[in-house]
Design a protein around this motif. Structure first.
Motif, PDB file in Angstrom:
ATOM      1  N   THR A 116     -13.224   7.831  11.242  1.00 46.59           N
ATOM      2  CA  THR A 116     -12.371   8.083  10.076  1.00 46.59           C
ATOM      3  C   THR A 116     -12.116   6.825   9.252  1.00 46.59           C
ATOM      4  O   THR A 116     -11.762   6.910   8.073  1.00 46.59           O
TER       5      THR A 116
ATOM      6  N   LEU B  56     -14.370   9.789   5.391  1.00 47.86           N
ATOM      7  CA  LEU B  56     -14.000  11.148   5.009  1.00 47.86           C
ATOM      8  C   LEU B  56     -13.988  11.279   3.491  1.00 47.86           C
ATOM      9  O   LEU B  56     -14.196  10.308   2.767  1.00 47.86           O
ATOM     10  N   TRP B  57     -13.743  12.505   3.040  1.00 42.25           N
ATOM     11  CA  TRP B  57     -13.508  12.802   1.630  1.00 42.25           C
ATOM     12  C   TRP B  57     -14.750  12.623   0.757  1.00 42.25           C
ATOM     13  O   TRP B  57     -14.641  12.524  -0.450  1.00 42.25           O
TER      14      TRP B  57
ATOM     15  N   GLU C 215     -12.839  18.978   5.398  1.00 42.62           N
ATOM     16  CA  GLU C 215     -12.576  17.892   6.352  1.00 42.62           C
ATOM     17  C   GLU C 215     -11.981  18.391   7.669  1.00 42.62           C
ATOM     18  O   GLU C 215     -12.300  17.859   8.738  1.00 42.62           O
TER      19      GLU C 215
ATOM     20  N   TRP D 223      -9.142  20.323   2.182  1.00 43.15           N
ATOM     21  CA  TRP D 223      -8.953  19.989   3.583  1.00 43.15           C
ATOM     22  C   TRP D 223      -9.250  21.173   4.507  1.00 43.15           C
ATOM     23  O   TRP D 223     -10.026  21.038   5.465  1.00 43.15           O
TER      24      TRP D 223
ATOM     25  N   LYS E  69      -6.490  16.665  -2.145  1.00 45.32           N
ATOM     26  CA  LYS E  69      -7.212  16.706  -0.876  1.00 45.32           C
ATOM     27  C   LYS E  69      -6.861  17.965  -0.082  1.00 45.32           C
ATOM     28  O   LYS E  69      -7.711  18.514   0.638  1.00 45.32           O
TER      29      LYS E  69
ATOM     30  N   VAL F 141     -14.860  19.552   9.637  1.00 46.23           N
ATOM     31  CA  VAL F 141     -15.706  18.412  10.020  1.00 46.23           C
ATOM     32  C   VAL F 141     -15.134  17.735  11.265  1.00 46.23           C
ATOM     33  O   VAL F 141     -15.866  17.425  12.220  1.00 46.23           O
TER      34      VAL F 141
ATOM     35  N   GLY G 182     -20.025  13.921   4.921  1.00 46.79           N
ATOM     36  CA  GLY G 182     -19.397  14.469   6.118  1.00 46.79           C
ATOM     37  C   GLY G 182     -19.500  15.983   6.176  1.00 46.79           C
ATOM     38  O   GLY G 182     -19.900  16.559   7.194  1.00 46.79           O
ATOM     39  N   TYR G 183     -19.164  16.639   5.078  1.00 43.49           N
ATOM     40  CA  TYR G 183     -19.246  18.100   5.032  1.00 43.49           C
ATOM     41  C   TYR G 183     -20.688  18.561   5.151  1.00 43.49           C
ATOM     42  O   TYR G 183     -20.989  19.563   5.832  1.00 43.49           O
TER      43      TYR G 183
END
Length: 404
Positions: free
Chosen positions: A113, A90-91, A140, A136, A132, A143, A95-96
């Motif tokens: 994750t 993530l992050w 995320e 978020w 974050k 996602v 992913g996005y």
């Protein structure tokens, strides 16, 4: 099946997810599946060429978030070539970018994750956690919400993930992690390791192998080791792994202040025979981590017959404790000292029994075949919950069991 894995990078220095994709991918390839990888690496990077699968490298990324304008269009154009897309971590933008490309696609995507929702990060880095929160809700959260399944490797990880952000929706599934331990000549790789580090000959080695990072508890390991070192003059601490943050000089200064500078070695990252030689030359593996999703090195150590002295923040601690394959304590100096002392107090019979149990635990819980069977079943079911007791064995697992 044809499977695409997405990672921020395939550089082995970035830790366990890369090794997990490599090991599981090779096992799934052996079982007849096709594997490709997409990342935000620079195409000419040596680790891209060395990776065992075709890597579509779209880097370099333009910032720390890993934004890359090429990734999403490529996914939109190529997704239909794949039966499943698996996002790791993530992050980061990959992913996005996957969500943007596939949220309305018939091609399912899944998200590992890899422990990155653990609430420890919120407690340890509150300012980063607030940052974050800024993305978020629009990144995320979506996602995870729209993934065909969000994959956790242990029940402990799944439970803890729910505590980080109140805005959380996911189709949660558990796929046990696994790895491989190559069949090597233990005496040969041990000799190779000791030739490279001759000061360790005749020592009783306590081994840490992993990223040299604050979350791993290397500083408290040094303090705990200093407290018990007088118990056995042959004890020697090895802290092996890539130093991403330049922490090693501070750790060496800590050892100097504690009077054990001559009893600690930091050889950097070990690979190949040197890595396996380190396992086979050591007497115990120690990981006093403040947060650890799985710990590939824990499983590798067990497979080499090393008892695992770990903290109760390593998410496989219940399995280690239940089996007696090592010792578990808190992620503090006192907890790590307690585990070291308990290990030192074992007699020869107790030490041999723990080493034998370490191997049994690896084979019963953490072999790559277990992971491949579970992941294959999940992907073939398009994310449905699967009763693993009724899941047919993959060809790889069948062959493995028949060879026993």
């Amino acid at each position: 099946m044809k499977i695409l894995h997405l990672l921020a990078s395939v550089d082995p220095r970035t830790g366990g997810p890369v090794e997990g994709v490599r090991r599981s991918g090779l096992a799934m390839q052996e079982a007849g599946h096709e594997i490709e990888v997409a990342s935000c690496d620079t195409p000419g990077d040596a680790h891209v060429a060395a990776f065992p699968f075709p890597v579509h490298a779209f880097g370099p990324a333009s910032n720390r978030y890993g934004y890359n304008a090429k990734l999403t269009p490529w996914l939109s154009a190529n997704a239909k070539r794949f039966d499943a897309v698996v996002v790791h971590g993530l992050w980061q933008y990959h992913g996005y970018g996957t969500w943007k490309a596939l949220r309305r696609s018939e091609v399912p995507y899944y998200v590992y994750t890899h422990g990155m929702l653990d609430p420890w990060f919120k407690e340890a880095y509150p300012l980063k956690h607030l940052k974050k929160w800024l993305y978020w809700p629009w990144a995320e959260y979506r996602v995870l919400r729209d993934a065909r399944a969000v994959i956790f490797t242990t029940e402990e990880e799944r439970t803890r993930a729910r505590e980080s952000f109140w805005l959380y929706r996911a189709r949660e599934r558990i796929v046990p992690f696994g790895t491989t331990v190559p069949e090597l000549d233990a005496a040969r790789v041990r000799h190779t390791f000791l030739q490279a580090l001759p000061e360790l000959a005749g020592k009783r080695i306590v081994l840490f192998l992993g990223r040299v990072h604050a979350k791993k508890g290397c500083d408290l390991l040094i303090e705990a080791f200093a407290r018990v070192a007088a118990r056995d003059p042959s004890l020697h601490l090895v802290i092996a792994g890539p130093d991403e943050t330049g922490w090693a000089p501070s750790l060496l200064a800590q050892a100097q202040a504690a009077g054990i500078a001559n009893r600690i070695t930091l050889p950097g990252m070990l690979q190949g025979d040197l890595k396996w030689g380190a396992f086979h030359a050591s007497d115990a593996f120690v990981l006093p981590s403040h947060q650890e999703n799985f710990g590939v090195a824990v499983a590798e150590a067990l497979g080499c017959g090393l008892p695992a002295l770990i903290s109760d923040k390593v998410n496989v601690w219940r399995e280690i404790e239940e089996d007696g394959a090592g010792l578990v304590a808190t992620d503090t100096v006192e907890g790590t000292e307690k585990s070291l002392l308990r290990w030192l107090d074992l007699d020869d019979t107790g030490r041999h029994a723990m080493r034998a149990q370490a191997r049994r635990t690896f084979h019963s819980r953490f072999r790559i075949e277990t992971m491949v069977t579970a992941l294959t079943a999940l992907l073939e079911s398009k994310g449905a919950a699967v009763d693993m007791r009724k899941t047919p064995l993959t060809p790889l697992r069948e062959a493995t069991q028949q060879s026993r």
